[in-house]
Design an enzyme around this catalytic site. Structure first.
Site, short mmCIF file in Angstrom:
data_model
loop_
_atom_site.label_atom_id
_atom_site.label_comp_id
_atom_site.label_asym_id
_atom_site.label_seq_id
_atom_site.Cartn_x
_atom_site.Cartn_y
_atom_site.Cartn_z
N GLY A 1 0.54 -0.86 0.16
CA GLY A 1 -0.19 0.04 -0.04
C GLY A 1 0.99 1.27 -0.46
N THR A 2 0.43 2.07 -0.70
CA THR A 2 1.13 3.44 -0.53
C THR A 2 -0.67 4.56 -1.67
OG1 THR A 2 1.60 3.00 -3.03
CG2 THR A 2 3.34 2.93 -2.19
N THR A 3 -0.10 6.24 -1.09
CA THR A 3 0.97 6.66 -0.49
C THR A 3 -0.09 7.50 0.56
OG1 THR A 3 1.81 7.10 -2.72
CG2 THR A 3 1.80 8.80 -1.43
N LYS B 1 -6.14 2.08 3.61
CA LYS B 1 -4.98 2.83 4.41
C LYS B 1 -4.74 3.77 5.43
CE LYS B 1 -3.01 2.11 -0.37
NZ LYS B 1 -2.41 2.87 -1.60
#
EC number: 3.4.25.1
Length: 284
Positions: free
Chosen positions: A48-50, A81
């Site tokens: 997972g990003t950002t 996230k």
């Protein structure tokens, strides 16, 4: 205190760290204690990003895009996230998604456990230090490619302001000023934040700035997902003030994202920052 339903070890007074209690009683339940075959497992799990965060007078905003990748494949388009850690703080995950979510749940339990045992909440610095300890415990996994590098932010009731903390894979804790970002798109997001951030942002303006930063990250980083207008999937945005934290509704974030995208139709590179302006704060 006695309870015939529980072993005596479960009723130890003064054990305010749930992670320490778990390490003593059932260490196999800790994510970092599980045996992993030798080698690099980084490409085998979704990442997972950002994550971006920025402060404003009276609080802090944290936001995360919704894309998870596995190598060159989009593993998930609507992953979340950004999570509330407790009433006055939030944590955003970057890195191996599965381990990161487990770490967030353990962190949430840590804070709740401490509050129940001690009868008071941890200070902002105490929360940041507890998260650092959890990250440090995952170092073995990180060496095999399963790294978790979260971003932590919240409202400090004692200081009366929003604060942001970043970490490295060894559990090093660093307090950031005004704004920060982590993840594969962080370099591009931070560049946008440098140009758009001001000390006098309203909560909504601050949310707009972080969405703009995520858009710029997605524009240059394939692992970061921008607003998905076709599927109506938008970033998760958490706003934290002295009144507590709240997740902005999908309708609120959609309205901001629609305005951001409409502006990009006219200027694809995003809004221009003024060359000159006030000579105070970060605008100097």
């Amino acid at each position: 205190m006695t309870d015939p339903r529980l072993p005596a070890a479960y009723l130890q007074p003064g054990v305010s760290s749930f992670a320490d209690f778990l390490a003593d009683q059932a260490p196999d339940l800790l994510p970092a204690r599980r045996a992993v075959p030798q080698g690099n497992a980084g490409d085998l799990a979704p990442h997972g990003t950002t994550i971006v965060a920025a402060t404003f007078p009276g609080g802090v905003v944290m936001a995360g895009d919704r894309r998870a990748t596995m190598g060159n494949i989009i593993a998930q388009r609507d992953i979340e996230k950004v999570f509330p850690a407790d009433e006055f703080s939030a944590v955003g995950i970057a890195g191996t998604a599965g381990l990161a979510v487990e770490m967030v749940r353990l962190f949430q339990t840590e804070l709740e456990h401490y509050e129940k045992i001690e009868g008071t909440t941890l200070s902002m610095d105490g929360k940041a230090n507890r998260l650092a300890a959890l990250i440090r415990g995952n170092l073995g996994m990180a060496m095999q490619g399963l790294a978790v590098v979260p971003l932590f932010a919240g409202y400090d009731l004692a200081a009366g302001q929003g604060r942001i903390f970043s970490y490295d894979v060894t559990g090093g804790r660093y307090e950031e000023t005004a704004f920060h970002s982590v993840g594969s798109g962080s370099l591009f997001a931070r560049g946008a934040l440098k140009k758009l951030y001001r000390d006098d942002l309203s909560p909504e303006d601050c949310a707009t700035v972080v969405v703009q930063a995520l858009y710029d990250a997605a524009d240059d980083d394939s692992a970061t997902g921008g607003p998905d207008l076709a599927r109506r999937i938008f970033p998760v945005v958490q706003v934290i003030t002295a009144d507590g934290g709240r997740r902005m509704s999908d309708a609120e974030v959609a309205d901001i994202a629609d305005r951001v995208v409409a502006g990009r139709m006219v200027r694809p590179d995003g809004p221009a920052a003024p060359l000159t302006g006030p000579t105070t704060g970060r605008d100097a």
